[in-house]
Design a protein around this motif. Structure first.
Motif, short mmCIF file in Angstrom:
data_model
loop_
_atom_site.label_atom_id
_atom_site.label_comp_id
_atom_site.label_asym_id
_atom_site.label_seq_id
_atom_site.Cartn_x
_atom_site.Cartn_y
_atom_site.Cartn_z
N PHE A 78 0.83 -1.20 0.00
CA PHE A 78 0.00 0.00 0.00
C PHE A 78 0.87 1.26 0.00
O PHE A 78 0.65 2.18 -0.80
CB PHE A 78 -0.92 0.00 1.22
N CYS A 81 2.66 1.64 -3.32
CA CYS A 81 1.76 2.15 -4.34
C CYS A 81 1.59 3.67 -4.20
O CYS A 81 1.56 4.40 -5.20
CB CYS A 81 0.39 1.46 -4.25
N ALA A 82 1.47 4.14 -2.97
CA ALA A 82 1.37 5.58 -2.73
C ALA A 82 2.62 6.29 -3.20
O ALA A 82 2.56 7.35 -3.84
CB ALA A 82 1.11 5.84 -1.25
N SER A 85 2.86 6.23 -7.06
CA SER A 85 1.89 7.18 -7.62
C SER A 85 2.44 8.60 -7.58
O SER A 85 2.36 9.36 -8.56
CB SER A 85 0.57 7.10 -6.85
N ALA A 105 -3.45 5.15 -3.88
CA ALA A 105 -3.35 3.81 -3.32
C ALA A 105 -4.70 3.32 -2.80
O ALA A 105 -5.07 2.15 -2.97
CB ALA A 105 -2.31 3.78 -2.21
N ILE A 112 -4.65 -4.28 -4.35
CA ILE A 112 -3.52 -4.36 -3.42
C ILE A 112 -3.70 -5.53 -2.46
O ILE A 112 -2.76 -6.29 -2.18
CB ILE A 112 -3.37 -3.04 -2.65
N VAL A 161 -0.79 0.59 -9.87
CA VAL A 161 -1.12 2.00 -9.72
C VAL A 161 -1.71 2.58 -11.01
O VAL A 161 -2.70 3.31 -10.98
CB VAL A 161 0.14 2.80 -9.32
#
Length: 275
Positions: A78, A81-82, A85, A105, A112, A161
Motif C-alpha cells: 500500500f 503504491c502511494a 503514484s 493507493a 492491493i 497504480v
C-alpha cells in the motif's frame, strides 16, 4: 560487463536526483517502516503470550503465519503504491503531495489486497524452502526462486497504480515488461542495491568501530554513537526503498510510453527494449 556496471551506477544516480528533487517522497517508506513495526508487534506479542508455534506448524499456526504475512505485505505494498503514484506525478513534471499518493493507493485497495495475498502465499512457500536446514539443495532452490520472484514482480506496483487490472494480471504484466526491460531492471536493482549497500557497510564499520573505541573511554558515548549509527543505517534503508520505487516508476513509464522520463535522459533505456 563493465558497461553494465557503469550504467547501473548512472541509473542509481538518476533515481537519486529525482528523489532529491522532492524529499517529501521519503515520507512514504518511513510510514511503511512504522506500519511494519506496528504489525510485527501486533502479531509477535500474542504469538509469544499464547505460544502459537509451540507444537510446530499446525492448521492454526499456519493460519496465524499467513495472517501475519498478509498484513505485512499489505502495509508495504500500500505504501509503495502511494510512493510510486507520487513518483509518477513527479516524473511527469507535477508536484505531488502525500494526499495524492495515498488517495491513489486507496483507489486500488482491492487489487492491493489481492496481490498481498499472493505475495504472502509465495513468501510462506519460499520461507519453508529456505528453512530446510538439512537439505542444502532445497534451500538453494528456494533462494533462486526468491530472486526470480523479486525480478519478475519488480514492476507489479507501477502496474497496480497505473492500470485497472487485478493482482494476477498485474503479475503477468510485470513479467511481460520485465522480459522487455530485463537489462535495465536488473542493472537498476543491482546499482541501487550496490550503492546503498556499500554506504551501509561503510557507515556500520566506521560507526560501530568508533563506538567500540569510545567504549574503552566512556560507555555512555559508545551507546550514543551506536544508536546514531543504527539510525543512519535505518535512514539508508528507507532511502534505498524510495530509490527502488522511483526507478520502477521511471522504467514502467518508459516501457509503456516509449519516452525517457525526466532525469533519465541519455541513459540508453531504449537499449533495454527487446522487440
Amino acid at each position: 560487463m563493465f558497461e553494465k556496471i557503469s550504467r547501473s551506477w548512472q541509473l542509481a544516480k538518476a533515481s537519486a536526483a529525482v528523489l532529491n528533487s522532492d524529499r517529501e517522497l521519503l515520507i512514504f517508506p518511513i510510514i511503511s517502516a512504522v506500519c511494519v513495526l506496528v504489525v510485527l508487534a501486533t502479531f509477535l506479542i500474542p504469538a509469544l503470550a499464547l505460544d502459537v508455534f509451540a507444537d510446530g506448524y499446525g492448521p492454526g499456526s499456519l493460519l496465524f503465519a499467513f495472517a501475519f504475512y498478509f498484513c505485512q505485505y499489505f502495509a508495504i505494498i500500500f505504501c509503495n503504491c502511494a510512493l510510486v503514484s507520487a513518483a509518477m506525478i513527479r516524473l511527469e513534471g507535477g508536484d505531488p503531495t502525500l494526499a495524492d499518493g495515498f488517495n491513489a493507493a486507496r483507489s486500488r485497495l482491492g487489487a492491493i489486497a489481492g496481490y498481498a495475498a499472493i505475495a504472502a502465499t509465495v513468501g510462506m512457500i519460499l520461507k519453508a524452502l529456505k528453512d530446510r536446514d538439512n537439505n542444502f539443495i532445497v534451500r538453494l532452490i528456494g533462494g533462486a526462486l526468491g530472486a526470480a520472484w523479486t525480478m519478475a514482480t519488480f514492476l507489479v506496483v507501477p502496474v497496480l497504480v497505473a492500470e485497472d487490472v487485478g493482482p494476477v494480471d498485474a503479475v503477468k504484466r510485470s513479467v511481460a515488461m520485465f522480459k522487455r526491460t530485463w537489462g535495465e531492471s536488473t542493472a537498476g536493482m543491482v546499482g541501487i542495491g550496490l550503492a546503498t549497500g556499500l554506504a551501509m557497510v561503510a557507515v556500520g564499520l566506521i560507526g560501530f568501530g568508533l563506538a567500540y573505541v569510545l567504549g574503552l573511554l566512556s560507555s555512555a558515548l559508545a551507546v550514543l554513537l551506536g544508536a546514531i549509527t543504527v539510525l543512519v543505517l535505518l535512514a539508508l534503508a528507507v532511502y534505498q526503498s524510495a530509490l527502488g520505487s522511483v526507478y520502477s516508476a521511471a522504467l514502467y513509464r518508459y516501457a509503456v510510453d516509449g519516452e525517457v522520463p525526466r532525469g533519465f535522459e541519455g541513459l540508453q533505456l531504449e537499449s533495454s527494449l527487446v522487440r
